[in-house]
Enzyme design. Sequence first.
Site, mmCIF file in Angstrom:
data_model
loop_
_atom_site.group_PDB
_atom_site.id
_atom_site.type_symbol
_atom_site.label_atom_id
_atom_site.label_comp_id
_atom_site.label_asym_id
_atom_site.label_seq_id
_atom_site.Cartn_x
_atom_site.Cartn_y
_atom_site.Cartn_z
ATOM 1 N N ARG A 1 0.826 -1.208 0.000
ATOM 2 C CA ARG A 1 0.000 0.000 0.000
ATOM 3 C C ARG A 1 0.857 1.254 0.000
ATOM 4 N NH1 ARG A 1 -2.994 -1.350 5.604
ATOM 5 N NH2 ARG A 1 -1.158 -1.954 6.796
ATOM 6 N N GLU B 1 -3.179 6.132 4.097
ATOM 7 C CA GLU B 1 -2.811 5.047 3.186
ATOM 8 C C GLU B 1 -3.841 4.842 2.076
ATOM 9 O OE1 GLU B 1 -0.488 2.150 6.325
ATOM 10 O OE2 GLU B 1 -2.668 2.066 6.304
ATOM 11 N N GLY C 1 -2.012 -5.384 15.589
ATOM 12 C CA GLY C 1 -1.911 -3.947 15.895
ATOM 13 C C GLY C 1 -0.696 -3.271 15.278
ATOM 14 N N ASP D 1 1.228 -2.349 12.366
ATOM 15 C CA ASP D 1 0.901 -2.355 10.938
ATOM 16 C C ASP D 1 1.492 -1.188 10.154
ATOM 17 O OD1 ASP D 1 -0.545 -0.320 11.968
ATOM 18 O OD2 ASP D 1 -2.515 -1.093 11.394
ATOM 19 N N VAL E 1 -1.051 -7.296 9.000
ATOM 20 C CA VAL E 1 -1.029 -5.843 8.780
ATOM 21 C C VAL E 1 -2.274 -5.361 8.018
ATOM 22 C CG1 VAL E 1 1.489 -5.669 8.852
ATOM 23 C CG2 VAL E 1 0.349 -6.086 6.654
#
Lengths: 366, 366
Positions: free
Chosen positions: A55, A66, A235, A237, A304
């Site tokens: 991403r 993102e 969590g 990520d 993630v």
Amino acid sequence: MSKFIVSPKEGVPFVSVQAMAKMIHDYGVEQCITDLVDALEQDYLRWDQFEKSSRFASHSKDGVIELMPVSDGEMFACKYVNGHPINTTRNLQTVAAMGILSDVENGYPILLTEMCILTALRTAATSAMLAKHCAPKGVTKLALIGNGAQSEFQALGMKAIMGISEVRLYDIDPAASQKTADNLADSGLNIIVCRTLEEAVLSAEIITTCTADKTNATILRDDIITKGVYINAIGGDCPGKTELDSNILMRADHVIVEFEPQTRIEGEIQNLSSDFPVTEFHRILKGEVQARKSADDLVVFDGVGFASEDFTALVFLRDLIKKQGGYEILDLIPQQADPKNLYSVVKGHSKNHSLVTNEAESVAMS
Amino acid sequence: MSKFIVSPKEGVPFVSVQAMAKMIHDYGVEQCITDLVDALEQDYLRWDQFEKSSRFASHSKDGVIELMPVSDGEMFACKYVNGHPINTTRNLQTVAAMGILSDVENGYPILLTEMCILTALRTAATSAMLAKHCAPKGVTKLALIGNGAQSEFQALGMKAIMGISEVRLYDIDPAASQKTADNLADSGLNIIVCRTLEEAVLSAEIITTCTADKTNATILRDDIITKGVYINAIGGDCPGKTELDSNILMRADHVIVEFEPQTRIEGEIQNLSSDFPVTEFHRILKGEVQARKSADDLVVFDGVGFASEDFTALVFLRDLIKKQGGYEILDLIPQQADPKNLYSVVKGHSKNHSLVTNEAESVAMS
């Protein structure tokens, strides 16, 4: 099933927060996660058909914005999502997300939607799917470390898919644990609010970490992790945002990831060497690799969140609203008679006809 | 000026096609392009403040879907845009675009909008700004090659900024030229519909190519380009989609681009060696480099469209609707009292209150 909800000439279907909330409430969170797990498995089985990329991330002092694009050649999906842990101190959410699904053949959007609720569901479904294939069978106790926006969805997903009956809650913010306990009071789960992390992980067979701080934290210390435990670490990520003591990863029998190139940047393994061995989940689902060899194996899912999971969730929502409605029509694309005559839309400024927009404007402009 | 149109707790302002068309019609296309040129110049002067990247592109058989993100550290902008030249044969537009502007500090969207009309305006403004700084002074004749959706905006931009009085139209589709001539009949421009490209470029001092075919076409042959001409080549904007005979670029005295890394991939120069000399426009605007040294110079703008131009257009629109309204409020982000209690939105499924959404749902759901 046709990919279209309405014809591209009619406008773009939009699912609001209120419509999503009502739909999911009526459908049932556990049923929704159960169906999403089936849909995720189908899409992970055709992993190679997706055009994949890590991403896009725009980092700032307090957070990240993102873009998560992916395509299967027929449809293109993109999620806009931020991560600002500091937001809760501003009475705003850590995550605000929206999603778009479009038709690769003509490039027109076919669905626009809120994605805060949908992301919580797809993340819970992804966690449950990974646990289904990578955790020990017959487990009943879940430790939930971090009791924020995701926690109830995570607990209900593990109940629906893994048969979890006891959830042990811990958060540095006791009010967050109480909030989660209150929300799950009528869930049929045995909820235990713990005062320490040690108390929470004690006897837990699955440990889910879903904390939000954007730091290289050590939520789980190596010395409190026993053999045979399955860790669902979701969590951590993004760069500089991790939760596990690296020793846990080093001694783990198996570390499983979604899309390796992205997890090397964002996951727990960002703290390890670039050749640290991991397995992409699709290989386990396809039976190419075994997740665990013995009951004593320590297995970690370094989750993630990958764009194909949002693709799956958007297609799931597309199918749902095709059956039962619950969407608005947005006047997002000009619909003039001659596609080459865009100027006529401005010159005439009355060529577009969108029932909802007319309604809406009469409100917004009055 | 505050970056917020409404508070993040109120919802996300949305500008529909109909609202945009009315706003631009009332504002005036030439005035809008004139103001956009000022805004573009201000942002190009602070070029170094933008976090820049080449756009993300997902290519398919008949087109491309692109994401164009950019940030100045205070606001983040992203345009979703496709390019499907074949769409006109399906009675759909070649380009369908939408834009999002958000607050870097908390990641919340602050504006969502149609971007087909806005993109045509920002592209015309960008072309006019480049011509203002790179074309000969005192020019009066424009050749417009390719008379599709962009053409009227391009003509009016060159009229407003460059004082163009004569526009010579050519398109392989005579109906497209007639459409443009009809739309511009009352513009005050002397419009000449040409039967051949040679006739169109004859005596033209600025030649704009805005054709759509996704091929390495040779819209402009080298032998018909005379000294001193300024070429505004904006139709070639992705791999395998170019318009100029490479010899024109080779013999040009100066080739100017927006963001070099992206133009190397997408622009006319994709057909040349990777070290072919080009100048990024911001350097000319800042006075670091001279666009032309003599009246005989052949100067080419190899325009592909850069994300910062969409950022400028989105901020321009933000300022416009702050003054005069014309937006709806979308129920896109959950607004529950406790930001950590996302689950309550589903459990309660009535926590969100958006006037427009209520209106809209009563329509969509009835």
